[in-house]
Write a protein that holds these residues in place. Structure first.
Motif, PDB file in Angstrom:
ATOM      1  N   MET A 196       5.220   3.200  19.995  1.00 20.13           N
ATOM      2  CA  MET A 196       5.040   3.878  18.705  1.00 20.13           C
ATOM      3  C   MET A 196       4.231   2.985  17.768  1.00 20.13           C
ATOM      4  O   MET A 196       4.443   1.778  17.699  1.00 20.13           O
ATOM      5  CB  MET A 196       6.402   4.196  18.081  1.00 20.13           C
ATOM      6  CG  MET A 196       6.299   4.901  16.732  1.00 20.13           C
ATOM      7  SD  MET A 196       7.902   5.202  15.991  1.00 20.13           S
ATOM      8  CE  MET A 196       8.572   6.363  17.163  1.00 20.13           C
ATOM      9  N   THR A 197       3.283   3.566  17.053  1.00 17.71           N
ATOM     10  CA  THR A 197       2.505   2.836  16.071  1.00 17.71           C
ATOM     11  C   THR A 197       3.391   2.433  14.899  1.00 17.71           C
ATOM     12  O   THR A 197       4.169   3.225  14.388  1.00 17.71           O
ATOM     13  CB  THR A 197       1.347   3.706  15.562  1.00 17.71           C
ATOM     14  OG1 THR A 197       0.545   4.111  16.667  1.00 17.71           O
ATOM     15  CG2 THR A 197       0.496   2.939  14.572  1.00 17.71           C
ATOM     16  N   ASP A 198       3.269   1.182  14.478  1.00 16.16           N
ATOM     17  CA  ASP A 198       4.063   0.704  13.356  1.00 16.16           C
ATOM     18  C   ASP A 198       3.487   1.218  12.040  1.00 16.16           C
ATOM     19  O   ASP A 198       2.276   1.431  11.903  1.00 16.16           O
ATOM     20  CB  ASP A 198       4.085  -0.822  13.329  1.00 16.16           C
ATOM     21  CG  ASP A 198       4.861  -1.401  14.507  1.00 16.16           C
ATOM     22  OD1 ASP A 198       5.802  -0.733  14.960  1.00 16.16           O
ATOM     23  OD2 ASP A 198       4.512  -2.512  14.960  1.00 16.16           O
ATOM     24  N   LEU A 199       4.363   1.373  11.044  1.00 19.00           N
ATOM     25  CA  LEU A 199       3.905   1.673   9.701  1.00 19.00           C
ATOM     26  C   LEU A 199       3.241   0.431   9.105  1.00 19.00           C
ATOM     27  O   LEU A 199       3.525  -0.698   9.517  1.00 19.00           O
ATOM     28  CB  LEU A 199       5.082   2.111   8.828  1.00 19.00           C
ATOM     29  CG  LEU A 199       5.762   3.429   9.206  1.00 19.00           C
ATOM     30  CD1 LEU A 199       6.961   3.680   8.303  1.00 19.00           C
ATOM     31  CD2 LEU A 199       4.788   4.594   9.112  1.00 19.00           C
ATOM     32  N   THR A 200       2.361   0.643   8.149  1.00 18.68           N
ATOM     33  CA  THR A 200       1.658  -0.469   7.505  1.00 18.68           C
ATOM     34  C   THR A 200       1.861  -0.364   5.995  1.00 18.68           C
ATOM     35  O   THR A 200       0.977   0.100   5.277  1.00 18.68           O
ATOM     36  CB  THR A 200       0.156  -0.431   7.832  1.00 18.68           C
ATOM     37  OG1 THR A 200      -0.361   0.862   7.504  1.00 18.68           O
ATOM     38  CG2 THR A 200      -0.090  -0.711   9.303  1.00 18.68           C
ATOM     39  N   PRO A 201       3.011  -0.763   5.480  1.00 17.14           N
ATOM     40  CA  PRO A 201       3.255  -0.652   4.036  1.00 17.14           C
ATOM     41  C   PRO A 201       2.394  -1.635   3.249  1.00 17.14           C
ATOM     42  O   PRO A 201       2.689  -2.826   3.179  1.00 17.14           O
ATOM     43  CB  PRO A 201       4.749  -0.969   3.905  1.00 17.14           C
ATOM     44  CG  PRO A 201       5.071  -1.793   5.107  1.00 17.14           C
ATOM     45  CD  PRO A 201       4.162  -1.322   6.204  1.00 17.14           C
ATOM     46  N   ILE A 202       1.345  -1.137   2.667  1.00 14.02           N
ATOM     47  CA  ILE A 202       0.437  -1.965   1.874  1.00 14.02           C
ATOM     48  C   ILE A 202       0.429  -1.433   0.439  1.00 14.02           C
ATOM     49  O   ILE A 202       0.950  -2.080  -0.461  1.00 14.02           O
ATOM     50  CB  ILE A 202      -0.973  -1.966   2.495  1.00 14.02           C
ATOM     51  CG1 ILE A 202      -0.910  -2.589   3.899  1.00 14.02           C
ATOM     52  CG2 ILE A 202      -1.960  -2.729   1.613  1.00 14.02           C
ATOM     53  CD1 ILE A 202      -2.084  -2.314   4.765  1.00 14.02           C
ATOM     54  N   LEU A 203      -0.123  -0.240   0.243  1.00 12.03           N
ATOM     55  CA  LEU A 203      -0.051   0.381  -1.079  1.00 12.03           C
ATOM     56  C   LEU A 203       1.379   0.789  -1.421  1.00 12.03           C
ATOM     57  O   LEU A 203       1.748   0.887  -2.597  1.00 12.03           O
ATOM     58  CB  LEU A 203      -0.971   1.604  -1.135  1.00 12.03           C
ATOM     59  CG  LEU A 203      -2.463   1.348  -0.901  1.00 12.03           C
ATOM     60  CD1 LEU A 203      -3.246   2.652  -0.978  1.00 12.03           C
ATOM     61  CD2 LEU A 203      -3.014   0.342  -1.890  1.00 12.03           C
ATOM     62  N   THR A 204       2.188   1.038  -0.403  1.00 10.83           N
ATOM     63  CA  THR A 204       3.582   1.466  -0.622  1.00 10.83           C
ATOM     64  C   THR A 204       4.575   0.317  -0.464  1.00 10.83           C
ATOM     65  O   THR A 204       5.775   0.551  -0.436  1.00 10.83           O
ATOM     66  CB  THR A 204       3.948   2.574   0.384  1.00 10.83           C
ATOM     67  OG1 THR A 204       3.811   2.056   1.723  1.00 10.83           O
ATOM     68  CG2 THR A 204       3.033   3.780   0.234  1.00 10.83           C
ATOM     69  N   GLU A 205       4.091  -0.913  -0.385  1.00 12.91           N
ATOM     70  CA  GLU A 205       4.936  -2.054  -0.020  1.00 12.91           C
ATOM     71  C   GLU A 205       6.139  -2.225  -0.939  1.00 12.91           C
ATOM     72  O   GLU A 205       7.251  -2.485  -0.485  1.00 12.91           O
ATOM     73  CB  GLU A 205       4.101  -3.336  -0.024  1.00 12.91           C
ATOM     74  CG  GLU A 205       4.906  -4.594   0.304  1.00 12.91           C
ATOM     75  CD  GLU A 205       4.079  -5.858   0.189  1.00 12.91           C
ATOM     76  OE1 GLU A 205       4.609  -6.936   0.480  1.00 12.91           O
ATOM     77  OE2 GLU A 205       2.898  -5.769  -0.209  1.00 12.91           O
ATOM     78  N   PHE A 206       5.944  -2.076  -2.233  1.00 11.60           N
ATOM     79  CA  PHE A 206       7.054  -2.351  -3.160  1.00 11.60           C
ATOM     80  C   PHE A 206       7.402  -1.132  -4.019  1.00 11.60           C
ATOM     81  O   PHE A 206       7.842  -1.261  -5.150  1.00 11.60           O
ATOM     82  CB  PHE A 206       6.742  -3.572  -4.044  1.00 11.60           C
ATOM     83  CG  PHE A 206       5.429  -3.518  -4.774  1.00 11.60           C
ATOM     84  CD1 PHE A 206       5.338  -2.979  -6.053  1.00 11.60           C
ATOM     85  CD2 PHE A 206       4.280  -4.031  -4.193  1.00 11.60           C
ATOM     86  CE1 PHE A 206       4.138  -2.937  -6.729  1.00 11.60           C
ATOM     87  CE2 PHE A 206       3.064  -3.997  -4.864  1.00 11.60           C
ATOM     88  CZ  PHE A 206       2.994  -3.445  -6.144  1.00 11.60           C
ATOM     89  N   TRP A 207       7.195   0.065  -3.460  1.00  8.72           N
ATOM     90  CA  TRP A 207       7.574   1.271  -4.193  1.00  8.72           C
ATOM     91  C   TRP A 207       9.072   1.325  -4.492  1.00  8.72           C
ATOM     92  O   TRP A 207       9.488   1.967  -5.460  1.00  8.72           O
ATOM     93  CB  TRP A 207       7.182   2.527  -3.386  1.00  8.72           C
ATOM     94  CG  TRP A 207       5.736   2.872  -3.467  1.00  8.72           C
ATOM     95  CD1 TRP A 207       4.723   2.081  -3.925  1.00  8.72           C
ATOM     96  CD2 TRP A 207       5.125   4.105  -3.071  1.00  8.72           C
ATOM     97  NE1 TRP A 207       3.523   2.739  -3.836  1.00  8.72           N
ATOM     98  CE2 TRP A 207       3.729   3.985  -3.318  1.00  8.72           C
ATOM     99  CE3 TRP A 207       5.606   5.290  -2.523  1.00  8.72           C
ATOM    100  CZ2 TRP A 207       2.832   5.015  -3.034  1.00  8.72           C
ATOM    101  CZ3 TRP A 207       4.717   6.310  -2.243  1.00  8.72           C
ATOM    102  CH2 TRP A 207       3.336   6.180  -2.504  1.00  8.72           C
TER     103      TRP A 207
END
Length: 439
Positions: free
Chosen positions: A1-12
């Motif tokens: 499974m492809t991992d998520l990449t929290p960048i813009l959503t990192e600290f929501w």
């Protein structure tokens, strides 16, 4: 499974994610400092090298769009951020501006420096007053910290940012209609050429970019074009926010590399709601041709989705299970496009009106077999002949739905949709009283 990449959503999920203090704690505005020490041309080239493509639907290369601006002539040039998110099912820019608006503000500052702009505009959908207030506060904080205004960080670069709230017209998501609205006129598409890069806002060279496109610039500058280009696919590089809504266990925003599949995203979202199965879905919002359960494993990148017969669009994945009538769902979308047509061109103005009439008849079981062919014929006369993409978008769900579910449209010629899909089974489109529907 492809991992998520929290960048813009990192600290929501941070308690105060929207504040400048939180953003600076997460290395915010370090990219701006770096940018102001670079030649502007190098920033444009970096954006081209990253492979960033517009995140607003069309997927046009962002750096190439910046490069279309003519050489400086001593007059002003503008950056306009298209934050008029209005596509049914699309819900990525508004939560981004609510949770982490400083990504956008820093991106605006970097982009403005790169293209030689000293006054940028953020055009926001007027109904989202809470987002408007949050953006105004974010801009205020950036001015107070010296990231906007005169002589930014002592570099001699000046930039003013205006947050403008529109009056709530879907057509203003089209870039030239947005520019007319921003100038105080009725929002209607302009004839092109000239394109905005040559004669845009106030007839001056203008770059119009989506919120997510501009917000992606600071991470690209901080971590490098190669870092961004290594994600996604060969021609659809980088990450994006995928909006899952409808009949999934955990709807929401999933930030992942382009090329991930619906199957992988739905698995992350806990699957289709218990006891049900996937029937149809949209890969990029209601203006893109629908997909079915045969498209579970289509990579969600620009090329793969196009090869399968649809468009990636805004990555608004609306998921519908077997309790939903395709005819009713498409009829609701058709109502929307008929209502939002600006009326400037005949194919869209008249075509969406007649599409609505026929879809309503089929939805209520009052249509004929000829109506189905007439639907397709009207769509053929709108597609490619309207002034802007609204007309094309209005036809996409209809033609694709007829392609995959023609028998369901045929059932609408003799049997109302509520008899095919009993109200006790449908949660997405609750049924009104039959007397009201058939009136």
């Amino acid at each position: 499974m492809t991992d998520l990449t929290p960048i813009l959503t990192e600290f929501w999920d941070h308690p105060n994610s929207w504040t400048l203090e939180t953003y600076e704690d997460k290395q915010g505005y370090q990219a701006l400092r770096k940018a102001l020490a670079m030649p502007a041309a190098d920033l444009v080239q970096m954006t081209k090298d990253s492979g960033l493509r517009g995140r607003g639907g069309a997927g046009f290369p962002t750096g190439m769009k910046w490069g279309f601006l003519p050489p400086p002539d001593g007059g002003p040039r503008y950056l306009v951020v298209n934050a008029d998110e209005s596509e049914p099912g699309t819900c990525k820019d508004i939560p981004l501006m609510m949770a982490a608006p400083q990504f956008l503000i820093e991106g605006v500052a970097i982009t403005s420096y790169a293209i030689g702009c000293n006054h940028a505009f953020i055009y926001l959908r007027g109904e989202v007053v809470h987002v408007y207030r949050r953006l105004l506060r974010a801009v205020e904080e950036a001015y107070a910290a010296g990231y906007l205004g005169k002589d930014i960080l002592g570099t001699g670069f000046d930039l003013d940012v205006t947050v403008h709230a529109g009056a709530g017209a879907y057509i203003c998501g089209e870039e030239t209609a947005l520019l007319d609205s921003l100038e105080g006129r009725r929002g209607q598409p302009r004839l092109k050429p000239p394109f905005p890069a040559v004669a845009g806002l106030y007839a001056r060279p203008t770059v119009v970019n989506n919120v997510e496109s501009i917000a992606s610039i600071p991470p690209i500058l901080s971590r490098g074009a190669d870092w961004f280009a290594d994600m996604g696919t060969e021609k659809s590089q980088g990450f994006g926010i995928f909006s899952l809504s409808g009949h999934v266990t955990r709807p929401g925003q999933y930030e992942a590399p382009l090329g991930i599949t619906l199957r992988e995203l739905v698995d992350m979202a806990g699957g289709i709601r218990e006891g049900h199965r996937l029937k149809f879905w949209t890969p990029g919002g209601s203006s893109t041709p629908i997909f079915t359960d045969a498209h579970w494993d289509v990579p969600l990148d620009f090329e793969s989705v196009a090869a399968a017969g649809s468009m990636l669009g805004t990555r608004a994945l609306q998921i519908f299970d077997e309790t939903v009538s395709v005819v009713r769902a498409v009829s609701r979308w058709t109502d929307f496009y008929a209502h939002e047509s600006c009326g400037k061109c005949t194919p869209c103005r008249e075509g969406t009106f007649w599409l609505k009439q026929i879809m309503t008849r089929l939805e209520h079981g009052q249509g004929t077999q000829e109506d189905i062919d007439k639907l397709v014929d009207i769509c053929d006369n709108i597609l490619g002949r309207s002034f802007c993409a609204l007309g094309d978008g209005a036809t996409s769900p209809i033609t694709s739905a007829v392609q995959y579910f023609r028998e369901e449209f045929g059932a609408g010629t003799s049997q109302p949709w509520w008899e095919l899909f009993p109200p006790e089974k449908s949660v997405l489109f609750p049924v009104r009283a039959k007397e009201t529907v058939s009136a």
